[in-house]
Design an enzyme around this catalytic site. Structure first.
Site, mmCIF file in Angstrom:
data_model
loop_
_atom_site.group_PDB
_atom_site.id
_atom_site.type_symbol
_atom_site.label_atom_id
_atom_site.label_comp_id
_atom_site.label_asym_id
_atom_site.label_seq_id
_atom_site.Cartn_x
_atom_site.Cartn_y
_atom_site.Cartn_z
ATOM 1 N N HIS A 14 143.480 113.888 33.418
ATOM 2 C CA HIS A 14 143.310 113.672 31.973
ATOM 3 C C HIS A 14 143.094 112.184 31.701
ATOM 4 C CE1 HIS A 14 144.320 115.139 27.702
ATOM 5 N NE2 HIS A 14 143.953 113.876 27.585
ATOM 6 N N HIS A 16 140.405 109.673 29.493
ATOM 7 C CA HIS A 16 139.264 109.473 28.585
ATOM 8 C C HIS A 16 138.501 108.228 29.024
ATOM 9 C CE1 HIS A 16 140.590 112.255 25.259
ATOM 10 N NE2 HIS A 16 141.723 112.139 25.919
ATOM 11 N N ASP A 18 136.279 106.421 27.326
ATOM 12 C CA ASP A 18 136.239 105.336 26.326
ATOM 13 C C ASP A 18 137.606 104.651 26.173
ATOM 14 O OD1 ASP A 18 137.197 107.648 25.104
ATOM 15 O OD2 ASP A 18 136.132 107.355 23.219
ATOM 16 N N GLY A 172 140.954 114.629 19.544
ATOM 17 C CA GLY A 172 140.932 113.948 18.246
ATOM 18 C C GLY A 172 142.161 114.308 17.423
ATOM 19 N N HIS A 199 143.255 119.857 24.088
ATOM 20 C CA HIS A 199 144.403 119.083 23.635
ATOM 21 C C HIS A 199 145.196 119.980 22.676
ATOM 22 C CE1 HIS A 199 142.187 115.550 24.997
ATOM 23 N NE2 HIS A 199 143.217 114.782 24.719
ATOM 24 N N GLU A 202 150.147 118.240 20.983
ATOM 25 C CA GLU A 202 150.378 116.827 21.306
ATOM 26 C C GLU A 202 151.187 116.235 20.158
ATOM 27 O OE1 GLU A 202 146.834 114.409 21.467
ATOM 28 O OE2 GLU A 202 147.890 112.681 22.329
ATOM 29 N N ASP A 280 145.911 109.567 30.354
ATOM 30 C CA ASP A 280 145.247 109.692 29.049
ATOM 31 C C ASP A 280 144.218 108.579 28.873
ATOM 32 O OD1 ASP A 280 144.768 111.226 26.841
ATOM 33 O OD2 ASP A 280 146.429 110.431 25.633
HETATM 34 O O1 LIG Z 1 145.555 111.557 23.419
HETATM 35 C C1 LIG Z 1 144.561 111.826 22.728
HETATM 36 N N1 LIG Z 1 144.632 112.840 21.829
HETATM 37 C C2 LIG Z 1 143.588 113.206 21.059
HETATM 38 N N2 LIG Z 1 142.418 112.590 21.101
HETATM 39 C C3 LIG Z 1 142.286 111.558 21.957
HETATM 40 C C4 LIG Z 1 143.315 111.131 22.791
HETATM 41 N N3 LIG Z 1 142.879 110.098 23.507
HETATM 42 C C5 LIG Z 1 141.607 109.884 23.147
HETATM 43 N N4 LIG Z 1 141.240 110.763 22.187
HETATM 44 C C6 LIG Z 1 139.958 110.849 21.493
HETATM 45 O O2 LIG Z 1 138.982 111.339 22.377
HETATM 46 C C7 LIG Z 1 137.785 110.602 22.164
HETATM 47 C C8 LIG Z 1 136.852 110.766 23.335
HETATM 48 O O3 LIG Z 1 137.412 110.293 24.518
HETATM 49 C C9 LIG Z 1 138.287 109.210 21.883
HETATM 50 O O4 LIG Z 1 137.300 108.414 21.252
HETATM 51 C C10 LIG Z 1 139.468 109.490 20.989
HETATM 52 O O5 LIG Z 1 139.040 109.654 19.650
HETATM 53 ZN ZN LIG Z 2 143.714 112.953 25.767
#
Ligand SMILES: O=c1[nH]cnc2c1ncn2[C@@H]1O[C@H](CO)[C@@H](O)[C@H]1O
Ligand SMILES: [Zn+2]
Length: 341
Positions: A14, A16, A18, A172, A199, A202, A280
């Site tokens: 997990h 991301h 970005d 998101g 997701h 959370e 994350d």
């Molecule tokens: O922990 C999280 N929970 C929900 N959304 C997230 C989390 N981390 C990142 N993003 C969202 O996923 C998009 C694409 O990677 C990010 O730009 C952020 O808005």
């Molecule tokens: Zn995430």
């Protein structure tokens, strides 16, 4: 103990893209784009791009993604950032990673869907060649976007299935956008043969977990913190063998959990739920797998054997074939033997 945690072979499920951009790279590219950053050096910039103690919600946490997304609108930058992430992870002895990103977030300045996905895949390919780290990609649908948008992620992504893309996700703002909005997109994803992770639970309601499984066909759940509130949901996870992708440091920052003492990971393990530990967002959360494991050992008394069990769970939960899992397992066990574990 630190030495051991640093050297053990690891798996990341997990992560991301970005949220895991090297701050130095972001800084360099933002300056090149002549963005007004209001900071005087990289040190100050680093402060800006990761969350602090004061972060008190997921919504606040998500604001940090505006910086990386400014520079991730060009093919060469996306490829470079993917490649550098793989370099960083390979240095930490990560053997396999699933990298997730939302293609539509990278289409604000001229790129199309294929440009974005192909840039990530190129970075992954170069990372594999140069650092011998295996990876797959997960395409993210954003909760606040329309169903149409999610349907397009699934449709346009189909041609990359089996070519580096393995799954779709929903991410998101969970409080305001429940899973059912995107039901049709995940029905389509299932038909097309994507793996599905969502997701859920959370910072949102526990029902989001059961809805993600029953309506969106989730095979894994991102976080799943809220499951602790409902024995029925925990039983559902156990019975369906749905693995949780837990991210302790991020969960503390977003206040998904109020303290590490109340982190439900042990309870889940005792109940026979499959849990994995992940970062994350390495930059936004200023973390690494080593830091996550260290936290579990220092604050929740995890033994090294329990950490190794978590890593083996990640092999089992990975979106790869049975054969690939066995090869990965063998590679990990050989290295552990060399480390005397
Ligand atoms: O922990 C999280 N929970 C929900 N959304 C997230 C989390 N981390 C990142 N993003 C969202 O996923 C998009 C694409 O990677 C990010 O730009 C952020 O808005
Ligand atoms: Zn995430």
């Amino acid at each position: 103990m630190r030495g051991i945690l640093r050297n053990i072979p690891k798996i990341e499920l997990h992560c991301h893209l970005d949220g895991s951009v090297r701050p130095e790279t972001m800084y360099e590219l933002l300056l090149q784009q002549e963005e007004d950053l209001h900071v005087s050096d990289i040190k100050e910039f680093e402060e800006l791009v990761s969350v602090k103690e004061e972060c008190n919600s997921l919504i606040e946490y998500l604001k940090k993604f505006s910086y990386p997304l400014k520079v991730m609108q060009r093919k060469e930058n996306i490829e470079r950032i993917t490649y550098e992430l793989l370099e960083d992870l390979s240095i930490q002895n990560v053997k396999y990673v699933e990298i997730r990103f939302a293609p539509f977030l990278h289409m604000n300045d001229g790129l199309n869907f294929n440009d974005v996905v192909e840039s990530v895949l190129k970075g992954m390919e170069r990372g594999r060649e140069e650092f011998n780290i295996l990876s797959n990609a997960i395409l993210i649908c954003m909760r606040h976007e329309s169903l149409q948008n999610s349907l397009e992620v699934v449709e346009y992504g189909e041609k990359y299935l089996g070519k580096g893309v393995v799954a779709v996700d929903l991410a998101g703002n969970e409080q305001d956008f429940p899973p059912e909005i995107h039901k049709e997109a995940f029905e389509l994803a299932r038909k097309k043969g994507y793996k599905i992770t969502i997701h859920g639970g959370e910072t949102g309601a526990v029902e989001n977990i059961s809805k993600s499984i029953e309506l969106l066909y989730a095979e894994r759940i991102g976080h799943g913190i809220a499951a602790i509130k409902d024995p029925k949901v925990m039983e559902l996870l156990r019975e369906k063998n749905i693995y949780l992708e837990m991210c302790p440091i991020s969960n503390l920052q977003t206040k998904a959990v109020d303290s590490i003492e109340n982190y439900p990971i042990r309870k889940y393990m005792e109940l026979g739920i499959g849990v994995t530990v992940n970062t994350d967002n390495t930059t936004v959360s200023n973390t690494s797998l080593e830091k996550e494991y260290k936290l579990l050992m220092e604050e929740l008394n995890f033994s090294i054997e329990e950490i190794l069990k978590l890593i083996d769970n990640s092999v089992e939960a990975a979106f790869i074939s049975r054969e690939e899992k066995e090869t990965l397992r063998k590679k990990i066990q050989d290295e552990l033997k060399e480390l005397g574990l």
